[in-house]
Motif scaffolding. Structure first.
Motif, PDB file in Angstrom:
ATOM      1  N   TYR A 133       0.891  -1.146  -0.081  1.00  0.00           N
ATOM      2  CA  TYR A 133      -0.127  -0.148   0.181  1.00  0.00           C
ATOM      3  C   TYR A 133       0.864   1.210  -0.080  1.00  0.00           C
ATOM      4  O   TYR A 133       0.507   2.296  -0.472  1.00  0.00           O
ATOM      5  CB  TYR A 133      -0.814  -0.136   1.063  1.00  0.00           C
ATOM      6  CG  TYR A 133      -1.659   1.154   1.429  1.00  0.00           C
ATOM      7  CD1 TYR A 133      -2.882   1.169   0.446  1.00  0.00           C
ATOM      8  CD2 TYR A 133      -1.483   2.260   2.234  1.00  0.00           C
ATOM      9  CE1 TYR A 133      -3.958   2.469   0.711  1.00  0.00           C
ATOM     10  CE2 TYR A 133      -2.430   3.254   2.260  1.00  0.00           C
ATOM     11  CZ  TYR A 133      -3.680   3.232   1.338  1.00  0.00           C
ATOM     12  OH  TYR A 133      -4.536   4.465   1.536  1.00  0.00           O
TER      13      TYR A 133
ATOM     14  N   VAL B 194      -5.337  -3.151  -0.408  1.00  0.00           N
ATOM     15  CA  VAL B 194      -6.323  -2.401   0.426  1.00  0.00           C
ATOM     16  C   VAL B 194      -7.610  -3.532   0.589  1.00  0.00           C
ATOM     17  O   VAL B 194      -8.285  -3.446   1.981  1.00  0.00           O
ATOM     18  CB  VAL B 194      -7.067  -1.216  -0.641  1.00  0.00           C
ATOM     19  CG1 VAL B 194      -8.423  -0.798   0.058  1.00  0.00           C
ATOM     20  CG2 VAL B 194      -6.119  -0.364  -0.715  1.00  0.00           C
TER      21      VAL B 194
ATOM     22  N   GLN C 214     -13.028   2.032  -5.785  1.00  0.00           N
ATOM     23  CA  GLN C 214     -11.694   1.885  -6.532  1.00  0.00           C
ATOM     24  C   GLN C 214     -11.384   1.720  -8.144  1.00  0.00           C
ATOM     25  O   GLN C 214     -10.283   2.003  -8.511  1.00  0.00           O
ATOM     26  CB  GLN C 214     -11.269   0.919  -5.513  1.00  0.00           C
ATOM     27  CG  GLN C 214     -10.715   0.930  -4.077  1.00  0.00           C
ATOM     28  CD  GLN C 214      -9.662   1.756  -3.939  1.00  0.00           C
ATOM     29  OE1 GLN C 214      -9.877   3.027  -3.753  1.00  0.00           O
ATOM     30  NE2 GLN C 214      -8.418   1.272  -3.713  1.00  0.00           N
TER      31      GLN C 214
END
Length: 329
Positions: free
Chosen positions: A148, A209, A260
């Motif tokens: 991330y 995520v 997303q």
């Protein structure tokens, strides 16, 4: 009737959002420094002011902004996105030629990140309650945090150096082998090989995520009363995870996945640039350097439409996963 009313309402809202994005992008691009007419004249090795003015008139750049906007909106409703002066082709033809490559990259990256991310999240949440395997939960979460925090372009370059330059396992650039002229399944395999590195690079951030979100959501559901009741009744642990915990834990994951997808379209620009992938992201990057306003606006319009449609699809899937949510809500 509720479904039809819901769909019509969402489509009207989507149309309003797309129209707002078009108008905003139109004025935003016009604020950028640089004159396309001067750039075209420079490419033609001409500095004659008369020639520059002729180019401005030819492409409508001499009109007031509101007239340029009206002409552009009129063209959109006629499925005419303008003409790319740099590529000497209609904008719509250029986008339709590059769009399949971007959709292939985004689709594979989305499936990869969602499946692997959810699986890692499930594995981490189950390991959280097992005294012998708690280290696995820590390892997965640490790896997800590293992915991330790693910039997309940096991860892409590292993968090229390691898998292509050092090991020589995978191709580094392009969508197909140049000059190979593969056909049939050989061509499919060649494209799939070139697809591996871009998909992993683009999908790793989102995979991290989804893994963290799935783990957090499952841990929350595991503490609820109906899960404790199911365990007290002797329901097998695997069945509790699949039928009770995972289905309820997926709701926030699906919601976040729709959001997303829009970010993935933006990430595709970097990925396509690094890996020389022939999609609309690379097309937009080239158009930005060349001040090709019409092509930039066309790519922005198509990207915004894709994001809005993805979010509409997310709403439909959300209601499919949880039938308690009605279409009228």
């Amino acid at each position: 009737m509720k479904f039809l009313s819901f769909l019509v309402s969402r489509l009207w809202k989507a149309l309003g959002v797309i129209l707002g994005v078009v108008v905003f992008n139109f004025f935003l691009i016009r604020l950028a420094p640089g004159d396309p007419a001067s750039i075209m004249a420079g490419e033609a090795a001409s500095s004659d002011p008369g020639y520059v003015e002729q180019l401005r008139q030819q492409f409508g750049l001499d009109l007031p902004l509101y007239q340029q906007l009206f002409v552009y909106l009129k063209g959109i409703f006629q499925l005419d996105l303008g003409y790319s002066y740099r590529n000497k082709l209609p904008v719509l033809d250029l986008i339709l030629d590059r769009l399949p490559a971007t959709l292939l990259l985004m689709g594979c990256a989305f499936i990869f990140s969602l499946i692997i991310g959810v699986l890692l999240g499930v594995l981490a949440s189950r390991s959280r309650y097992t005294s012998r395997h708690q280290w696995l939960d820590s390892a997965i979460m640490t790896g997800a945090l590293v992915l991330y925090a790693t910039p997309l372009f940096w991860l892409s370059l590292l993968m090229i150096i390691f898998f292509s330059v050092t090991l020589g396992w995978l191709p580094a650039f392009g969508m197909e082998s140049i000059g190979a002229h593969y056909t049939g399944w050989a061509r499919v395999g060649d494209i799939a090989t070139h697809l591996i590195l871009p998909v992993i690079s683009l999908g790793c951030f989102f995979m991290a995520v989804y893994a963290r979100l799935t783990r957090a959501s499952m841990l929350e559901v595991m503490g609820m009363d109906f899960i404790k009741t199911a365990r007290a009744k002797g329901v097998p642990a695997g069945q509790v995870i699949r039928k009770h915990v995972l289905r309820n834990a997926l709701l926030p994951v699906v919601t976040f996945a729709g959001i997303q997808l829009g970010q993935m379209a933006g990430g595709a620009v970097l990925t396509e640039t690094v890996f020389a992938w022939p999609g609309i992201g690379r097309l937009m990057f080239d158009a930005l350097l060349q001040r090709d306003y019409q092509l930039l606006l066309g790519v922005f319009l198509v990207t915004a439409t894709m994001v809005v449609l993805f979010n509409l699809l997310t709403d439909l899937i959300y209601r499919f996963i949880d039938p308690r949510i009605e279409f009228g809500s």
